[in-house]
Scaffold this motif. Structure first.
Motif, PDB file in Angstrom:
ATOM      1  N   PHE A  24      23.600  -5.103-109.613  1.00 35.06           N
ATOM      2  CA  PHE A  24      22.657  -4.630-110.627  1.00 35.06           C
ATOM      3  C   PHE A  24      23.343  -3.825-111.732  1.00 35.06           C
ATOM      4  O   PHE A  24      22.813  -2.834-112.215  1.00 35.06           O
ATOM      5  N   GLN A  25      24.515  -4.282-112.146  1.00 36.53           N
ATOM      6  CA  GLN A  25      25.277  -3.563-113.158  1.00 36.53           C
ATOM      7  C   GLN A  25      24.821  -3.866-114.579  1.00 36.53           C
ATOM      8  O   GLN A  25      25.343  -3.306-115.529  1.00 36.53           O
ATOM      9  N   GLN A  26      23.829  -4.774-114.745  1.00 36.87           N
ATOM     10  CA  GLN A  26      23.355  -5.119-116.077  1.00 36.87           C
ATOM     11  C   GLN A  26      22.640  -3.950-116.756  1.00 36.87           C
ATOM     12  O   GLN A  26      22.486  -3.935-117.960  1.00 36.87           O
ATOM     13  N   SER A  27      22.208  -2.976-115.973  1.00 38.54           N
ATOM     14  CA  SER A  27      21.547  -1.799-116.516  1.00 38.54           C
ATOM     15  C   SER A  27      22.191  -0.560-115.914  1.00 38.54           C
ATOM     16  O   SER A  27      22.444  -0.512-114.714  1.00 38.54           O
ATOM     17  N   LYS A  28      22.417   0.427-116.757  1.00 42.28           N
ATOM     18  CA  LYS A  28      23.076   1.641-116.290  1.00 42.28           C
ATOM     19  C   LYS A  28      22.268   2.373-115.213  1.00 42.28           C
ATOM     20  O   LYS A  28      22.837   2.941-114.290  1.00 42.28           O
ATOM     21  N   TYR A  29      20.940   2.339-115.324  1.00 45.33           N
ATOM     22  CA  TYR A  29      20.116   3.122-114.405  1.00 45.33           C
ATOM     23  C   TYR A  29      19.304   2.276-113.428  1.00 45.33           C
ATOM     24  O   TYR A  29      18.542   2.828-112.642  1.00 45.33           O
ATOM     25  N   LEU A  30      19.463   0.957-113.434  1.00 47.28           N
ATOM     26  CA  LEU A  30      18.748   0.120-112.472  1.00 47.28           C
ATOM     27  C   LEU A  30      19.141   0.453-111.029  1.00 47.28           C
ATOM     28  O   LEU A  30      18.261   0.564-110.170  1.00 47.28           O
TER      29      LEU A  30
END
Length: 176
Positions: A73-79
């Motif tokens: 889930f690295q596509q979003s910093k806070y996901l």
């Protein structure tokens, strides 16, 4: 800044989760509606809060670390923080709901002239009587509303915590 963001998160979580707390309490409530003494049952509440906080933080940290180590889930910093905080809320809810049922029963039982409970003599006695008369599943009355009360708090608190840590890392004081 930490105080302000923490305060705003608490206000938002409290506002949105309050109806679920009311439903949870009403589902768990049995016995008299009057409770005398603000500190009655404080030892149980301290145990409840320490268990809940510890389970939430450990579940969050382990889940987030596992996702980070596996590049998930690295596509979003806070996901990852969002997902891990929801796992933390689930674990906290599973941990807290039995204590909430016990505490609700203890808080709302009648007391005799000496202030002793009419139904239960303490945490262990209450737990044994619930198990004997209602079964183990009785400890999870109100678990759905309890989760919907815990989730907003956990998500706001832990995601904002990650954001604050990032702000702190990027903060460069002005040199004079």
């Amino acid at each position: 800044m930490d105080f302000l963001i923490g305060g705003l998160a608490g206000v938002g979580a409290g506002f949105f989760s309050n109806p679920f707390d009311v439903v949870k309490t009403r589902m768990q409530l049995q016995g008299e509606l009057r409770a005398k003494g603000l500190w009655r049952g404080a030892h149980g509440m301290m145990l409840r809060n320490s268990t809940g906080s510890a389970s939430q933080i450990v579940a969050y940290a382990m889940c987030k670390e596992w996702m980070d180590n596996n590049n998930m889930f690295q596509q979003s910093k806070y996901l990852p923080a969002f997902l891990a905080s929801n796992i933390g809320a689930i674990v906290k809810t599973i941990t807290l709901t039995p204590m909430d049922v016990i505490m609700t029963r203890l808080y709302n039982q009648g007391v005799d002239a000496q202030g002793r409970g009419l139904l239960y003599s303490g945490l262990a006695d209450c737990a044994m009587k619930i198990t004997k008369t209602e079964g183990v599943l009785a400890f999870y009355k109100g678990i759905g509303p309890s989760y919907f009360r815990q989730a907003p708090h956990s998500v706001l608190l832990l995601v904002f915590w990650d954001m604050l840590k990032d702000l702190q890392k990027s903060y460069q004081p002005l040199s004079v």
